[in-house]
Scaffold this motif. Structure first.
Motif, PDB file in Angstrom:
ATOM      1  N   ILE A 126       0.819  -1.208   0.000  1.00 47.93           N
ATOM      2  CA  ILE A 126       0.000   0.000   0.000  1.00 47.93           C
ATOM      3  C   ILE A 126       0.856   1.262   0.000  1.00 47.93           C
ATOM      4  O   ILE A 126       0.569   2.217  -0.711  1.00 47.93           O
ATOM      5  CB  ILE A 126      -0.952  -0.009   1.218  1.00 47.93           C
ATOM      6  CG1 ILE A 126      -1.967  -1.138   1.058  1.00 47.93           C
ATOM      7  CG2 ILE A 126      -1.659   1.328   1.386  1.00 47.93           C
ATOM      8  CD1 ILE A 126      -2.792  -1.408   2.292  1.00 47.93           C
ATOM      9  N   ARG A 127       1.925   1.272   0.771  1.00 51.51           N
ATOM     10  CA  ARG A 127       2.682   2.504   1.006  1.00 51.51           C
ATOM     11  C   ARG A 127       3.833   2.763   0.044  1.00 51.51           C
ATOM     12  O   ARG A 127       4.167   3.913  -0.215  1.00 51.51           O
ATOM     13  CB  ARG A 127       3.248   2.495   2.429  1.00 51.51           C
ATOM     14  CG  ARG A 127       2.223   2.660   3.484  1.00 51.51           C
ATOM     15  CD  ARG A 127       1.591   4.022   3.485  1.00 51.51           C
ATOM     16  NE  ARG A 127       2.605   5.038   3.712  1.00 51.51           N
ATOM     17  CZ  ARG A 127       2.550   6.277   3.253  1.00 51.51           C
ATOM     18  NH1 ARG A 127       1.532   6.666   2.547  1.00 51.51           N
ATOM     19  NH2 ARG A 127       3.507   7.129   3.516  1.00 51.51           N
ATOM     20  N   PHE A 128       4.490   1.724  -0.450  1.00 48.95           N
ATOM     21  CA  PHE A 128       5.726   1.920  -1.218  1.00 48.95           C
ATOM     22  C   PHE A 128       5.499   1.594  -2.685  1.00 48.95           C
ATOM     23  O   PHE A 128       4.557   0.922  -3.061  1.00 48.95           O
ATOM     24  CB  PHE A 128       6.845   1.064  -0.641  1.00 48.95           C
ATOM     25  CG  PHE A 128       7.093   1.323   0.819  1.00 48.95           C
ATOM     26  CD1 PHE A 128       7.374   2.595   1.279  1.00 48.95           C
ATOM     27  CD2 PHE A 128       6.992   0.312   1.744  1.00 48.95           C
ATOM     28  CE1 PHE A 128       7.578   2.842   2.617  1.00 48.95           C
ATOM     29  CE2 PHE A 128       7.190   0.547   3.089  1.00 48.95           C
ATOM     30  CZ  PHE A 128       7.479   1.818   3.524  1.00 48.95           C
ATOM     31  N   GLY A 129       6.405   2.066  -3.492  1.00 43.67           N
ATOM     32  CA  GLY A 129       6.313   1.816  -4.923  1.00 43.67           C
ATOM     33  C   GLY A 129       6.628   0.368  -5.258  1.00 43.67           C
ATOM     34  O   GLY A 129       6.819  -0.486  -4.389  1.00 43.67           O
ATOM     35  N   HIS A 130       6.708   0.113  -6.539  1.00 37.48           N
ATOM     36  CA  HIS A 130       6.948  -1.248  -7.020  1.00 37.48           C
ATOM     37  C   HIS A 130       8.276  -1.794  -6.495  1.00 37.48           C
ATOM     38  O   HIS A 130       8.365  -2.968  -6.141  1.00 37.48           O
ATOM     39  CB  HIS A 130       6.919  -1.249  -8.549  1.00 37.48           C
ATOM     40  CG  HIS A 130       6.811  -2.595  -9.143  1.00 37.48           C
ATOM     41  ND1 HIS A 130       5.737  -3.419  -8.920  1.00 37.48           N
ATOM     42  CD2 HIS A 130       7.656  -3.280  -9.944  1.00 37.48           C
ATOM     43  CE1 HIS A 130       5.923  -4.552  -9.555  1.00 37.48           C
ATOM     44  NE2 HIS A 130       7.073  -4.489 -10.192  1.00 37.48           N
ATOM     45  N   ARG A 131       9.287  -0.955  -6.431  1.00 32.36           N
ATOM     46  CA  ARG A 131      10.595  -1.402  -5.930  1.00 32.36           C
ATOM     47  C   ARG A 131      10.518  -1.808  -4.463  1.00 32.36           C
ATOM     48  O   ARG A 131      11.098  -2.809  -4.056  1.00 32.36           O
ATOM     49  CB  ARG A 131      11.629  -0.303  -6.105  1.00 32.36           C
ATOM     50  CG  ARG A 131      12.002  -0.079  -7.529  1.00 32.36           C
ATOM     51  CD  ARG A 131      13.021   1.007  -7.650  1.00 32.36           C
ATOM     52  NE  ARG A 131      13.423   1.137  -9.043  1.00 32.36           N
ATOM     53  CZ  ARG A 131      14.359   1.950  -9.455  1.00 32.36           C
ATOM     54  NH1 ARG A 131      14.992   2.720  -8.593  1.00 32.36           N
ATOM     55  NH2 ARG A 131      14.663   2.007 -10.719  1.00 32.36           N
ATOM     56  N   GLY A 132       9.827  -1.037  -3.665  1.00 27.97           N
ATOM     57  CA  GLY A 132       9.691  -1.360  -2.247  1.00 27.97           C
ATOM     58  C   GLY A 132       8.932  -2.655  -2.033  1.00 27.97           C
ATOM     59  O   GLY A 132       9.288  -3.468  -1.174  1.00 27.97           O
ATOM     60  N   LYS A 133       7.878  -2.856  -2.828  1.00 32.39           N
ATOM     61  CA  LYS A 133       7.088  -4.080  -2.723  1.00 32.39           C
ATOM     62  C   LYS A 133       7.931  -5.303  -3.046  1.00 32.39           C
ATOM     63  O   LYS A 133       7.933  -6.290  -2.316  1.00 32.39           O
ATOM     64  CB  LYS A 133       5.900  -4.032  -3.693  1.00 32.39           C
ATOM     65  CG  LYS A 133       4.885  -2.979  -3.414  1.00 32.39           C
ATOM     66  CD  LYS A 133       3.880  -2.935  -4.553  1.00 32.39           C
ATOM     67  CE  LYS A 133       3.135  -1.630  -4.562  1.00 32.39           C
ATOM     68  NZ  LYS A 133       2.231  -1.521  -5.691  1.00 32.39           N
ATOM     69  N   MET A 134       8.647  -5.234  -4.152  1.00 31.91           N
ATOM     70  CA  MET A 134       9.435  -6.390  -4.582  1.00 31.91           C
ATOM     71  C   MET A 134      10.637  -6.624  -3.665  1.00 31.91           C
ATOM     72  O   MET A 134      11.034  -7.767  -3.441  1.00 31.91           O
ATOM     73  CB  MET A 134       9.897  -6.207  -6.024  1.00 31.91           C
ATOM     74  CG  MET A 134       8.758  -6.209  -7.025  1.00 31.91           C
ATOM     75  SD  MET A 134       7.709  -7.676  -6.927  1.00 31.91           S
ATOM     76  CE  MET A 134       6.234  -7.018  -6.191  1.00 31.91           C
ATOM     77  N   SER A 135      11.198  -5.554  -3.119  1.00 31.70           N
ATOM     78  CA  SER A 135      12.309  -5.714  -2.173  1.00 31.70           C
ATOM     79  C   SER A 135      11.845  -6.410  -0.902  1.00 31.70           C
ATOM     80  O   SER A 135      12.543  -7.278  -0.366  1.00 31.70           O
ATOM     81  CB  SER A 135      12.913  -4.355  -1.824  1.00 31.70           C
ATOM     82  OG  SER A 135      13.473  -3.767  -2.970  1.00 31.70           O
ATOM     83  N   ALA A 136      10.657  -6.067  -0.423  1.00 32.84           N
ATOM     84  CA  ALA A 136      10.110  -6.712   0.781  1.00 32.84           C
ATOM     85  C   ALA A 136       9.867  -8.198   0.531  1.00 32.84           C
ATOM     86  O   ALA A 136      10.212  -9.046   1.368  1.00 32.84           O
ATOM     87  CB  ALA A 136       8.813  -6.022   1.204  1.00 32.84           C
TER      88      ALA A 136
END
Length: 195
Positions: free
Chosen positions: A102-112
């Motif tokens: 919900i909060r981060f962009g595509h990079r943040g989602k995939m990094s998590a």
């Protein structure tokens, strides 16, 4: 990749020679999971650059990363032996992923997602986590199954969230265009009235 991973497990004496065929078949799911997670991660980071990060956003990302590392450490690196009763609680690990979605962009989602996958796999191989305490092939199959379900559900959620954000941006642009047109029409009407 399957044969290399299976050979490494055999060389480290983590699996007996009689189960090599079973492990090759079971690791087939892992190679599919690896392709799904790693490809999504690489595509996210090789794509266009995102906007600059504000100080507040950076602090939020650092705090989130700390929470994600703590959750991964709790579930995948702290329990040893037969902790199979903790498996239902593993689905609590999706909460930080949902927040990232919900909060981060595509990079943040995939990094998590990549961090969670790496933590679960390495924790199990190191002898920790709820999947360890069974034969290594069974433990790895359990991790693969859990991560496969988690990755599929998370990637589906992330794509829906991203599509929703794009739709909101398009809607905001159309609304701004309509408001500009409305101001122009009112100004033209006012000019006619004044004439």
């Amino acid at each position: 990749f399957r044969s290399i991973a299976t050979s490494a497990l055999f060389a480290a004496h983590l699996i007996p020679g009689s189960t090599i065929g079973y492990v090759l078949v079971a690791r087939g799911g892992a190679s599919g999971l690896g392709a799904l997670v790693v490809t999504s991660y690489l595509l996210a980071w090789l794509g266009a650059r995102s906007t600059p990060i504000s100080r507040r956003n950076l602090l939020e990302k650092v705090a989130f990363s700390s929470v994600l590392i703590a959750v991964n450490g709790l579930f995948f690196w702290s329990f040893t032996g037969r902790s199979i009763s903790l498996i239902p609680f593993l689905y609590l690990t999706i909460l930080p992923l949902l927040y990232a979605g919900i909060r981060f962009g595509h990079r943040g989602k995939m990094s998590a997602l990549m961090l969670m996958t790496a933590s679960a796999m390495t924790g199990t191989l190191a002898g920790y986590g709820p999947f360890f305490g069974q034969p290594m092939t069974t433990a790895l199959f359990g991790v693969d199954l859990f991560l496969g379900l988690l990755a599929f559900a998370y990637l589906l959620f992330a794509s829906i969230t991203e599509e929703n954000q794009r739709s909101e941006a398009v809607l905001a642009e159309h609304t701004a265009n309509l408001e500009r047109a409305l101001r122009k029409i009112r100004s033209a009407d006012q000019a006619k009235t004044d004439f």
